[in-house]
Design an enzyme around this catalytic site. Structure first.
Site, PDB file in Angstrom:
ATOM      1  N   HIS A  17      47.686  48.609  27.794  1.00  0.00           N
ATOM      2  CA  HIS A  17      47.168  47.507  27.046  1.00  0.00           C
ATOM      3  C   HIS A  17      45.607  46.915  27.282  1.00  0.00           C
ATOM      4  CE1 HIS A  17      51.799  46.859  26.626  1.00  0.00           C
ATOM      5  NE2 HIS A  17      51.103  47.405  25.563  1.00  0.00           N
ATOM      6  N   LYS A  41      64.637  40.305  19.358  1.00  0.00           N
ATOM      7  CA  LYS A  41      64.496  41.147  20.602  1.00  0.00           C
ATOM      8  C   LYS A  41      64.842  39.915  21.613  1.00  0.00           C
ATOM      9  CE  LYS A  41      61.461  45.078  19.691  1.00  0.00           C
ATOM     10  NZ  LYS A  41      60.149  45.576  20.067  1.00  0.00           N
ATOM     11  N   ARG A  90      49.273  56.558  21.800  1.00  0.00           N
ATOM     12  CA  ARG A  90      49.486  57.441  22.991  1.00  0.00           C
ATOM     13  C   ARG A  90      49.832  58.871  22.542  1.00  0.00           C
ATOM     14  NH1 ARG A  90      53.604  52.860  24.956  1.00  0.00           N
ATOM     15  NH2 ARG A  90      53.629  52.750  22.831  1.00  0.00           N
ATOM     16  N   SER A 128      55.655  49.429  28.292  1.00  0.00           N
ATOM     17  CA  SER A 128      56.241  48.248  29.145  1.00  0.00           C
ATOM     18  C   SER A 128      57.617  48.820  29.476  1.00  0.00           C
ATOM     19  CB  SER A 128      56.059  47.009  28.162  1.00  0.00           C
ATOM     20  OG  SER A 128      54.790  46.779  27.895  1.00  0.00           O
TER      21      SER A 128
HETATM   22  P1  ADP Z   1      54.978  47.207  20.336  1.00  0.00           P
HETATM   23  O1  ADP Z   1      56.313  46.508  20.787  1.00  0.00           O
HETATM   24  O2  ADP Z   1      54.614  46.682  18.855  1.00  0.00           O
HETATM   25  O3  ADP Z   1      54.895  48.785  20.308  1.00  0.00           O
HETATM   26  P2  ADP Z   1      53.471  47.120  22.597  1.00  0.00           P
HETATM   27  O4  ADP Z   1      53.180  45.735  23.269  1.00  0.00           O
HETATM   28  O5  ADP Z   1      54.463  48.257  23.169  1.00  0.00           O
HETATM   29  O6  ADP Z   1      54.021  46.753  21.221  1.00  0.00           O
HETATM   30  O7  ADP Z   1      52.253  48.043  22.645  1.00  0.00           O
HETATM   31  C1  ADP Z   1      51.063  47.249  21.432  1.00  0.00           C
HETATM   32  C2  ADP Z   1      50.228  48.344  21.262  1.00  0.00           C
HETATM   33  O8  ADP Z   1      49.508  48.822  22.323  1.00  0.00           O
HETATM   34  C3  ADP Z   1      50.456  49.465  20.142  1.00  0.00           C
HETATM   35  O9  ADP Z   1      49.702  49.702  19.442  1.00  0.00           O
HETATM   36  C4  ADP Z   1      50.831  50.318  21.090  1.00  0.00           C
HETATM   37  O10 ADP Z   1      50.786  51.872  20.796  1.00  0.00           O
HETATM   38  C5  ADP Z   1      49.765  50.246  22.394  1.00  0.00           C
HETATM   39  N1  ADP Z   1      49.997  50.911  23.305  1.00  0.00           N
HETATM   40  C6  ADP Z   1      51.041  50.539  24.576  1.00  0.00           C
HETATM   41  N2  ADP Z   1      50.905  51.212  25.600  1.00  0.00           N
HETATM   42  C7  ADP Z   1      49.811  51.928  25.552  1.00  0.00           C
HETATM   43  C8  ADP Z   1      49.031  52.659  26.585  1.00  0.00           C
HETATM   44  N3  ADP Z   1      49.543  53.087  27.501  1.00  0.00           N
HETATM   45  N4  ADP Z   1      47.932  53.415  25.940  1.00  0.00           N
HETATM   46  C9  ADP Z   1      47.446  52.885  24.911  1.00  0.00           C
HETATM   47  N5  ADP Z   1      48.127  52.136  23.728  1.00  0.00           N
HETATM   48  C10 ADP Z   1      49.024  51.603  24.277  1.00  0.00           C
END
Ligand code: ADP
Length: 160
Positions: A17, A41, A90, A128
């Protein structure tokens, strides 16, 4: 002024992130990281804790702001005068969901466009939920999270 919104759960914020925040903040005048407060959630960290952790790890980037939000992303973007939504991609598995979301958002709100950042290869595997799994069983999470977030994770698992 070009304002972007980067929405997500950030439960907790990972190095993946942070990489997207650092890169996308360079192409907008202001980047607002939107922490989704989703009642359906049960997150590990409360929205306030997630906002505070994001503020800590982005304090070195002057044009980044962090806010919690609930409800529709396009409403949050409009309220903040943002015309860009930032998302990270990703793998191909992200693509289908992200495409659907961005197209839906554009139908609801044609003035707002989504920009995708492809993951830094170093973090392509990182999410996460995986980090939470590793932490739950006492594994080493130091390669996945910003340093300041590691101690918050350790405390959270001590509490539980
Ligand atoms: P959500 O629950 O909406 O997927 P996240 O917090 O998991 O939210 O992710 C928010 C954004 O960050 C999403 O667009 C996700 O694809 C991106 N993201 C999460 N992890 C990574 C990573 N390791 N590399 C690139 N983008 C990421």
């Amino acid at each position: 002024m070009r304002i972007g919104v980067y929405p997500g759960s950030f439960d907790p914020v990972t190095l993946g992130h942070l990489d997207i925040i650092e890169r996308s903040s360079k192409i907008v005048d202001k980047l607002i990281v939107g922490v989704l407060n989703n009642n359906s959630k049960t997150p590990l960290f409360s929205a306030t804790e997630r906002v505070n952790m994001l503020k800590e790890v982005t304090s070195h980037i002057p044009n980044v702001e962090v806010q919690a939000f609930s409800g529709l992303l396009v409403d949050f973007a409009k309220k903040n005068d943002a015309c860009i939504v930032v998302r990270g991609l990703r793998a191909i598995t992200d693509f289908e969901y992200e495409l659907q979301m961005s197209q839906t958002n554009r139908i609801i709100s044609p003035d707002i466009d989504t920009i995708f950042f492809t993951t830094n290869l170093k973090y392509a595997y990182l999410s996460s939920s995986t980090v939470k799994e590793v932490a739950k069983f006492g594994g080493d999470i130091s390669k996945f999270l910003p340093e300041k977030v590691i101690s918050h994770m350790q405390e959270k698992f001590k509490e539980q």
